[in-house]
Design a protein around this motif. Structure first.
Motif, PDB file in Angstrom:
ATOM      1  N   TYR C  80     -18.199 -55.691   3.228  1.00 47.14           N
ATOM      2  CA  TYR C  80     -17.655 -55.201   1.963  1.00 47.14           C
ATOM      3  C   TYR C  80     -16.741 -56.228   1.303  1.00 47.14           C
ATOM      4  O   TYR C  80     -16.804 -56.446   0.095  1.00 47.14           O
ATOM      5  N   TYR C 139     -13.947 -46.402   3.167  1.00 44.83           N
ATOM      6  CA  TYR C 139     -15.014 -47.068   2.411  1.00 44.83           C
ATOM      7  C   TYR C 139     -15.782 -46.105   1.511  1.00 44.83           C
ATOM      8  O   TYR C 139     -16.343 -46.504   0.500  1.00 44.83           O
ATOM      9  N   THR C 145     -16.133 -50.253  -3.145  1.00 45.77           N
ATOM     10  CA  THR C 145     -17.322 -50.290  -2.297  1.00 45.77           C
ATOM     11  C   THR C 145     -18.528 -49.619  -2.950  1.00 45.77           C
ATOM     12  O   THR C 145     -19.633 -49.707  -2.430  1.00 45.77           O
TER      13      THR C 145
END
Lengths: 295, 407, 327
Positions: C80, C139, C145
């Motif tokens: 990420y 996330y 993200t």
């Protein structure tokens, strides 16, 4: 309308009650895990799959054999429990002498097999099981409308949990079980058939999961993956309660249900995560869990 | 570029003509084959709305077309994306790299679609999306390499939400799937509700997917809103509706609005649970003779009636093949350009045309689920209440953020 | 020099063994260099990134005896962070992106490690699982993200600013180089005194304590290296596939890396590489075949068979056979 931190009292109370009902499932499942861990020292990763098999057996029993809900409540745990005993005899026993991590890995593999096989035949979209007629409708509690079936789930789960607790803590069989947990070699020398005790224990723990599966069938969509995401939550519950602790599993299960319910009021996105936060805190402050004995 | 290509192709053709009967067009179909990949959820939550049925519809289109274009055979690949963006994108990347696939069809979950369109754009291949809902696919995520065929969240909100507010459902509580598609739908619905004089009083975003909707339904009940809007799809919608039934939502005077409901969802839940539900659809198998005629053929193969997505796969593939035939090329830009020039009218699309942002606009329909008493058969599920003209249904280009649109 | 004549037989054998090993490594590198001309490079890159991930995991389980059930968190963090940086700052070169992504995984490793190493065995596994679940939640919620949709269209960019990685072949050699670096780090760590202490801790922790080793510091360092390498694998994977998604953060990914390591051989250098290669190939081959839906069943069967009969894994069993027959 009375408000609690910006939330209507009715919604607040309702969420707590629903949380408690979810907690009943956690209690049943973590109880089975705790019983198994207590004697076999195995973290049963196949527990979620067993819960799923319970729900599936109920669904398929109705579809193809005409077995109704009430019969399934009795038959399914029996069948799945027997299946569990076969697994214990054929597979788990062979790795009993190894590091317990292997037990975790083996049962993880088994869970993959069961889930994957059912996915092939039934897909993952989930089937519905009708609410039994006697349990349809609901109670108007004032702060919420409580479906009869959910009340029944709470009641049935509590009765089974307390029954289990009673058997283990207050009967002769339970005494064997507890002694077996402490010192299997000594038990063996007293003439108790410890291997049989282990098989029965695994079967019983699995049967509890299957029982939860039957209870869940009319509530949630019955799908092959229904157990796998629940499983790690239940792990957390067992760890928080203290691994192997019977009362710890029951009380923590209900308690975590309540905490989840509360989270759903104020921060619903985090409802699936809050338990892990609690788990980390507990493990850092009380390594043996809330009800566990320090090793 | 095209000029050079064409000159080159024809000179090769002339050279070859001495030995072979000249098939000039074939020279521009890459590898002498039209290769189509069908990517969809074949096993998960969205299986029934596209899945194997969509693949069958694709095969039907190819058979009906004759199995080849200008003598070039049509080859089909298919794969299950498991609703996972990386599985989908990697599959398409491999199709493009190792099999030189020209066009990718199907595509359901919006997250997978957005990932795949990035790969297509990079490799200059064409995607024709039939399953996905997010209107962002032809808005901020638009590209010259994909086309969105069947429906999107904009007309869903425009049809269903507007009709409900007009009927007096002016206060809404939104249950939203917590990902791009849900957010897009929630946004579109909120806009329509407010423009129509209604109000969104609250909402909650739930994880995708969710099995247990009880606590969200409880919150919706506590909100006092007249309408509970379901900005989710597939199994989530089904779960939410059945949980609402358990908790006596409708008896207590609230109404549910399923914003994305497919034929297979209604079929699975049954008319007892869903009767009276308002919904917007891009197509319905029983809407007229042409649709019925095609659907009967589909039914014979699949033993189910087609959803709008499955019909859309057939319709879009047919138009694609016609474009390949007419232009003699399977180059993405050439085909897309030709498709934009042609009006689209078939058993599926009415008053259809492909816009420069890649959106195929066509008439949409406001439908209501029949009561068990009114239904004459297993698949007699909807009554069409109104037609939403193509130009009104979709997001106008004047509001578009797509960089292919000159504003 | 005439030193060869003064070598004792033991040293001579050692020298031969070293030569054999070096020849073996060299042969593998040549295979690695030629592989993209035979197989599909993207597939090979997938194998290499997962092999690196499994090597990282194995450093912890195989050499320090710590079973982490949360390694997906590091893979995802690397992915990420790198993905986000490369998409948002077009001027950033891929190697810098990878470096920062790996750095983020290292930092996370320090934080998680500090908490997790305070517990042992199953509790250690549970703490790492719980921490990874928190990261998964983060996330899903964090705007950068893309949540369920993931990060797409991450540019591969130009290595050092001038070598385009757009072609799969160029990308492959870059990934191969990264893999070699990662593997070398693991190899060095294992064969160094540090590695010996880790093994001592694995075999008998109280004894290592009584010998005066700061056990926690060793465990933490192993954890951090492992986390960093997992992050490196994640960063690289993101550039190869040009996307980062929640699949990498899900606990199933943590389970998969255990399977790879177990299958190949826990505590062997090449085990994780072989295991990752087999699992990835299996998934790849089955996904396109009519057996596609049976992937999990087959993986599960392999798991069960491994635990029941091949606990040393493929490489472990081969080494055992080799030792029995040739020594």
């Amino acid at each position: 309308m009375t408000m609690i931190f910006g939330v209507p009292l009715a919604v607040f109370m309702g969420q707590l009650l629903l949380g408690l009902i979810n907690g009943a499932f956690y209690a049943l499942l973590s109880l089975g895990l705790a019983v198994i861990f207590g004697l076999l020292k195995i973290v049963n990763f196949a527990h979620g799959a067993m819960y799923m098999l319970g729900a599936f057996a109920t669904l398929l029993g109705m579809r193809y054999l005409g077995i109704n809900y009430w019969a399934a409540l009795l038959l399914t745990p029996l069948v799945v429990g027997l299946f569990g005993m076969v697994i214990e005899r054929l597979l788990l026993r062979r790795i009993g002498h190894l590091d317990h991590l292997y037990g975790l890995l083996l049962t993880f593999g088994l869970a993959l097999i069961f889930e994957g096989t059912l996915v092939n035949f039934f897909g993952v979209s989930g089937a519905r099981y009708p609410t039994p007629e006697a349990l349809q409708g609901g109670f108007q509690l004032g702060f919420m409308f409580l479906p009869v079936y959910r009340a029944w789930v709470l009641l049935a789960a509590l009765v089974v949990c307390l029954g289990t607790w009673f058997i283990i803590e207050r009967t002769r069989l339970g005494a064997y079980l507890r002694a077996g947990t402490e010192n299997p070699a000594l038990m063996q020398s007293f003439g108790v058939n410890v291997p049989l005790l282990i098989t029965l224990t695994y079967g019983f723990g699995v049967a509890l999961a299957a029982f939860a599966g039957v209870l869940a069938a009319p509530l949630y969509p019955v799908s092959p993956t229904m157990g796998s995401n629940l499983l790690i939550v239940v792990f957390a519950v067992v760890v928080i309660g203290g691994m192997g602790s019977i009362l710890g599993a029951i009380l923590t299960g209900l308690g975590m249900g309540l905490i989840e319910g509360l989270t759903k009021v104020y921060y619903p996105e985090a409802a699936n995560t809050v338990i892990f936060l609690v788990m980390i805190l507990v493990l850092m402050l009380r390594p043996a869990g809330l009800f566990g004995k320090e090793a | 570029m095209t000029f050079i290509k064409k000159t080159l192709a024809s000179s090769i053709a002339i050279a070859a003509a001495a030995a072979l009967a000249a098939t000039t067009a074939q020279a521009e179909i890459s590898d002498g084959e039209v290769r189509i990949g069908y990517l969809a959820d074949m096993s998960g939550t969205y299986r029934d709305l596209a899945g194997p049925g969509g693949l069958e519809a694709l095969r039907m289109a190819i058979e009906d077309f004759g199995g080849s274009v200008n003598g070039a055979p049509i080859e089909v690949f298919s794969a299950d994306d498991r609703n996972s963006a990386d599985v989908g994108a990697n599959t398409v990347r491999e199709w493009v790299d190792t099999r030189n696939v020209d066009m990718v069809a199907g595509m359901v979950a919006s997250s997978v679609t957005i990932a795949v369109t990035n790969v297509l754009k990079e490799n200059d291949k064409l995607g024709i999306i039939s399953g996905s809902a997010a209107s962002s696919i032809t808005n901020e995520h638009c590209s010259p390499n994909h086309i969105h065929w069947v429906y999107d969240t904009y007309p869903l909100a425009n049809g269903t939400a507007k009709a409900i507010v007009d009927q007096g459902g002016d206060s809404w509580f939104m249950l939203t799937a917590d990902y791009a598609f849900g957010h897009a739908l929630e946004g579109d619905v909120t806009r329509v509700v407010e423009e129509s004089g209604g109000e969104v009083v609250g909402g909650v975003r739930h994880p995708f997917p969710t099995d247990d909707f009880s606590s969200y339904i409880l919150q919706a009940q506590g909100s006092g809103a007249k309408i509970i809007g379901l900005a989710n799809a597939g199994a989530d919608t089904v779960n939410a509706i059945s949980t609402a039934a358990q908790f006596g939502v409708v008896e207590a005077g609230q109404q549910l609005a399923g914003l994305l409901v497919f034929l297979n969802d209604v079929h699975a839940m049954g008319l007892d649970t869903t009767q009276g539900l308002l919904l917007t659809t891009g197509w319905y198998w029983d809407m007229d003779d042409e649709a019925r005629e095609w659907s009967e053929r589909y039914y014979e193969r699949m033993d189910r009636m087609p959803t709008m997505v499955q019909a859309g796969v057939y319709s879009s593939t047919m138009h694609y093949l016609q474009a390949v035939e007419a232009t003699g090329s399977d180059d993405a830009a050439t085909v897309r350009e030709y498709m934009m020039e042609q009006p689209i009218n078939d058993f599926f699309a009415r008053n259809g045309r492909l816009r420069e942002d890649g959106r195929m606009i066509h008439d949409m329909y406001l439908a209501q689920v029949k009561s068990p008493a009114d239904s004459t058969g297993e698949w007699d599920l909807y009554e069409i209440l109104a037609t939403i003209p193509a130009e009104e249904a979709y997001r106008p280009l004047s509001e578009s953020q797509c960089n292919l649109v000159q504003n | 020099m005439a030193t060869t004549q003064t070598l004792t037989p033991v040293m001579e054998r050692q020298r031969r063994a070293n030569m054999r090993r070096n020849a073996f490594y060299l042969a593998l590198i040549v295979v690695g260099l030629l592989a993209p001309f035979v197989a599909y490079p993207v597939f090979l890159m997938k194998v290499l990134t997962f092999a690196l991930f499994a090597c990282a995991f194995n450093l912890l389980l195989g050499y320090a005896g710590l079973l982490s059930f949360g390694h997906a968190a590091f893979l995802a963090t690397g992915g990420y962070v790198t993905g986000y940086l490369l998409s948002s700052y077009p001027g950033l070169t891929p190697e810098l992106g990878i470096l920062i992504g790996t750095g983020a995984a290292v930092l996370l490793g320090v934080a998680f490690g500090a908490l997790a190493i305070r517990r042992q065995g199953i509790y250690f596994a549970m703490v790492t699982l719980a921490l990874a679940q928190l990261m998964f939640f983060f996330y899903i919620q964090a705007p950068f993200t893309g949540g369920e949709d993931g990060l797409h269209g991450v540019p591969r960019g130009h290595l050092f600013g001038f070598i385009s990685l757009r072609s799969n072949l160029a990308m492959y050699y870059f990934v191969f180089a990264i893999f070699l670096i990662g593997f070398a780090i693991v190899q060095r760590a294992v064969h160094s005194p540090f590695g010996q202490v880790l093994k001592a801790i694995r075999e008998n922790e109280p004894r290592a304590v009584s010998l005066g080793y700061n056990v926690d510091a060793y465990k933490l360092l192993a954890f951090v290296i492992s986390a960093g390498l997992a992050g490196l694998a994640g960063s690289t994977k993101t550039i190869v596939f040009q996307l980062a998604s929640l699949t990498d953060a899900h606990w199933h990914m943590s389970g998969e890396v255990i399977l790879m390591t177990l299958l190949g051989g826990v505590g062997t250098l090449f085990g994780p590489v072989v295991g990752a290669g087999l699992v990835v190939s299996l998934q790849h081959m089955l996904a396109q075949s009519p057996l596609g839906n049976w992937v999990n069943v087959i993986l599960g069967l392999i798991f069960v068979i491994c635990v029941l009969s091949f606990r040393s894994g493929i490489v472990g069993e081969i080494t055992k056979m080799y030792r029995k027959n040739f020594k």
